[in-house]
Design a protein around this motif. Structure first.
Motif, short mmCIF file in Angstrom:
data_model
loop_
_atom_site.label_atom_id
_atom_site.label_comp_id
_atom_site.label_asym_id
_atom_site.label_seq_id
_atom_site.Cartn_x
_atom_site.Cartn_y
_atom_site.Cartn_z
N HIS A 240 7.32 -46.83 67.23
CA HIS A 240 6.60 -45.51 67.38
C HIS A 240 6.64 -44.64 66.14
CE1 HIS A 240 7.43 -46.72 71.56
NE2 HIS A 240 8.54 -46.83 71.15
N ARG A 241 5.34 -44.34 65.66
CA ARG A 241 4.99 -43.56 64.41
C ARG A 241 5.11 -42.03 64.93
NH1 ARG A 241 1.07 -40.53 62.36
NH2 ARG A 241 0.88 -40.47 60.20
N ALA A 242 6.07 -41.26 63.92
CA ALA A 242 6.25 -39.95 64.01
C ALA A 242 6.33 -39.47 62.65
CB ALA A 242 7.43 -39.47 65.09
N VAL A 243 5.68 -38.52 62.06
CA VAL A 243 5.94 -37.76 60.81
C VAL A 243 5.65 -36.43 61.06
CG1 VAL A 243 5.02 -37.71 58.34
CG2 VAL A 243 4.93 -39.81 59.62
N VAL A 244 6.86 -35.63 60.26
CA VAL A 244 6.62 -34.03 60.58
C VAL A 244 6.62 -33.55 59.19
CG1 VAL A 244 8.11 -34.30 62.43
CG2 VAL A 244 9.38 -34.06 60.81
N THR A 245 6.04 -32.55 59.16
CA THR A 245 6.22 -31.56 58.03
C THR A 245 7.00 -30.36 58.35
OG1 THR A 245 3.77 -31.93 57.26
CG2 THR A 245 4.62 -30.01 56.60
N PRO A 249 13.86 -26.87 52.77
CA PRO A 249 14.03 -27.70 51.69
C PRO A 249 14.23 -29.24 51.92
CG PRO A 249 15.20 -25.66 51.32
CD PRO A 249 14.82 -25.76 52.71
N ALA A 250 13.86 -30.31 51.07
CA ALA A 250 14.31 -31.53 51.24
C ALA A 250 15.71 -31.85 51.49
CB ALA A 250 13.67 -32.61 50.47
N GLU A 251 16.32 -31.19 50.32
CA GLU A 251 17.97 -31.53 50.49
C GLU A 251 18.64 -31.26 51.78
OE1 GLU A 251 21.10 -33.34 49.36
OE2 GLU A 251 19.32 -33.68 48.29
N THR A 252 18.10 -29.92 52.14
CA THR A 252 18.78 -29.49 53.32
C THR A 252 18.41 -30.35 54.53
OG1 THR A 252 18.28 -27.05 52.57
CG2 THR A 252 18.83 -27.56 55.21
N VAL A 264 12.38 -38.77 53.28
CA VAL A 264 12.35 -37.36 53.11
C VAL A 264 11.55 -37.05 51.77
CG1 VAL A 264 13.36 -35.16 53.02
CG2 VAL A 264 14.17 -36.89 54.33
N HIS A 265 10.35 -36.58 51.91
CA HIS A 265 9.60 -36.25 50.57
C HIS A 265 9.19 -34.84 50.51
CE1 HIS A 265 8.66 -40.74 50.03
NE2 HIS A 265 8.42 -40.69 51.51
N PRO A 266 9.75 -34.14 49.52
CA PRO A 266 9.52 -32.69 48.94
C PRO A 266 8.08 -32.57 48.82
CG PRO A 266 10.54 -33.66 47.24
CD PRO A 266 10.49 -34.94 48.14
N LEU A 267 7.64 -31.32 49.54
CA LEU A 267 6.00 -30.92 48.96
C LEU A 267 6.33 -29.70 48.10
CD1 LEU A 267 4.81 -30.86 52.66
CD2 LEU A 267 4.39 -32.26 50.86
N CYS A 272 8.88 -30.01 52.98
CA CYS A 272 8.95 -31.47 52.97
C CYS A 272 8.45 -32.24 54.16
CB CYS A 272 10.23 -31.74 52.54
SG CYS A 272 11.64 -31.79 53.96
N THR A 273 8.16 -33.41 53.87
CA THR A 273 7.75 -34.12 54.96
C THR A 273 8.84 -35.41 55.45
OG1 THR A 273 6.81 -35.89 53.74
CG2 THR A 273 5.23 -33.93 54.43
N VAL A 274 8.83 -35.77 56.75
CA VAL A 274 9.94 -36.64 57.22
C VAL A 274 9.25 -37.74 57.99
CG1 VAL A 274 12.24 -36.93 58.10
CG2 VAL A 274 11.71 -34.73 57.24
#
Length: 332
Positions: A240-245, A249-252, A264-267, A272-274
């Motif tokens: 099951h694919r699921a990506v959220v924006t 902050p990415a670290e949080t 987790v990729h910071p924007l 960030c996106t997860v």
């Protein structure tokens, strides 16, 4: 030099238990005696029932083999404490091991010195594990032991493997490492048929069979089995694919969700996106709830449908009883 015979015998037994094989010269150097004395001490251990085998080779050697009965083990303070804690953990996380783990723990605690018994008791009384129920399948202890021994002895292993799509096929592999993550166990192995590294979930392995064929271990890509498995788990396609924006902050987000760093990729500094993709729909819902921030979701239709149904149940559960459809508040 260890001149006291009982102390030297205990030291020799402890050394034999720490490695698969020792040469006579190595044991003599560790004990500060001659190789002739080592041979006599080995004979004494055999008379006491310890199955010490002689090995062939350039200089010959010794190893503690499996016998008809389990001989006493020698554990130092840290090993005894770690074993007791591990047995307590195994009692709640390995299928079929609950009773046997507790029996073994009872035997160990009975002979622990007072100082260690106090330490183990403190660890057990002040620590607890959270059981997430159906998050991950429990591991069969016999299967885990079989695979672990094959890894240790560098023995080729065959088994049947069921993929995430439900198809099953035989595998023949050179097992290298076991890695646990998120309630699941993974086997890192080199597939001899495909001549490539593969990762297998233990709960999808059945009928494991050692072949008695030994192999020379290969260097693991990147020299870090856990890091390699973690990276492959992240990039492997999930059911099951699921990506959220996320507007946080990415670290949080990493701290809140416990997500692997590669997911987790910071924007920018505040978003960030997860990648929440998973084989397990409730797992996706749990990750989204842990975000505790506004987000937009890009997901497969079955993920959206599941989340909407879950939201409806939650709304129904939190609606005042008198305002629910079909519900009438009794007169006072």
């Amino acid at each position: 030099m260890t001149s006291d015979l009982p102390a030297r015998m205990l030291r020799l037994l402890s050394l034999l238990q720490t490695r698969r094989e020792w040469s006579g010269t190595e044991l003599a150097e560790r004990l500060g005696v001659t190789t002739r004395t080592v041979r006599r001490d080995i004979d004494r251990l055999r008379e006491l029932g310890y199955p010490v085998e002689g090995t062939t080779g350039h200089a010959g050697g010794y190893r503690l083999a499996s016998g008809t009965a389990m001989p006493p083990l020698l554990l130092d303070d840290e090993e005894a404490t770690a074993t007791a804690v591990a047995l307590r953990t195994a009692a709640g996380h390995l299928t079929g091991m609950e009773e046997t783990s507790l029996r073994a723990l009872a035997k160990l605690e009975q002979v622990l010195p007072g100082r260690l018994r106090t330490r183990v008791t403190a660890l057990q009384q002040t620590t607890a594990a959270i059981d997430w129920g159906t998050r991950g399948p429990r591991v069969d202890a016999e299967l885990l032991a079989t695979v672990a021994v094959a890894c240790r002895d560098h023995e080729t292993l065959t088994f049947d493997y069921t993929t995430r799509h439900g198809t099953a096929a035989p595998r023949r592999v050179e097992p290298h490492h076991l890695v646990s993550s998120g309630g699941l166990w993974y086997l890192l192995a080199h597939d001899t048929g495909k001549d490539a590294w593969r990762i297998y979930r233990l709960d999808r392995i059945s009928r494991p069979s050692p072949t008695r064929h030994r192999f020379a271990p290969r260097p693991v890509p990147g020299d870090d089995p856990a890091a390699y498995v973690a990276a492959k788990i992240v990039t492997a396609p999930a059911r099951h694919r699921a990506v959220v924006t996320v507007h946080a902050p990415a670290e949080t987000v990493r701290r809140r969700t416990g997500a692997l760093p590669d997911r987790v990729h910071p924007l920018d500094e505040n978003s960030c996106t997860v990648d929440c993709s998973d084989d397990y729909l409730p797992g996706i819902a749990r990750t989204l709830a842990a975000l505790d921030a506004d987000y937009t979701l890009d997901a497969d239709p079955q993920v959206i449908a599941y989340l909407r149904h879950a939201a409806e149940r939650l709304q129904h559960a939190t609606t005042a009883p008198g305002t629910r459809p079909g519900h009438h508040t009794p007169p006072t």
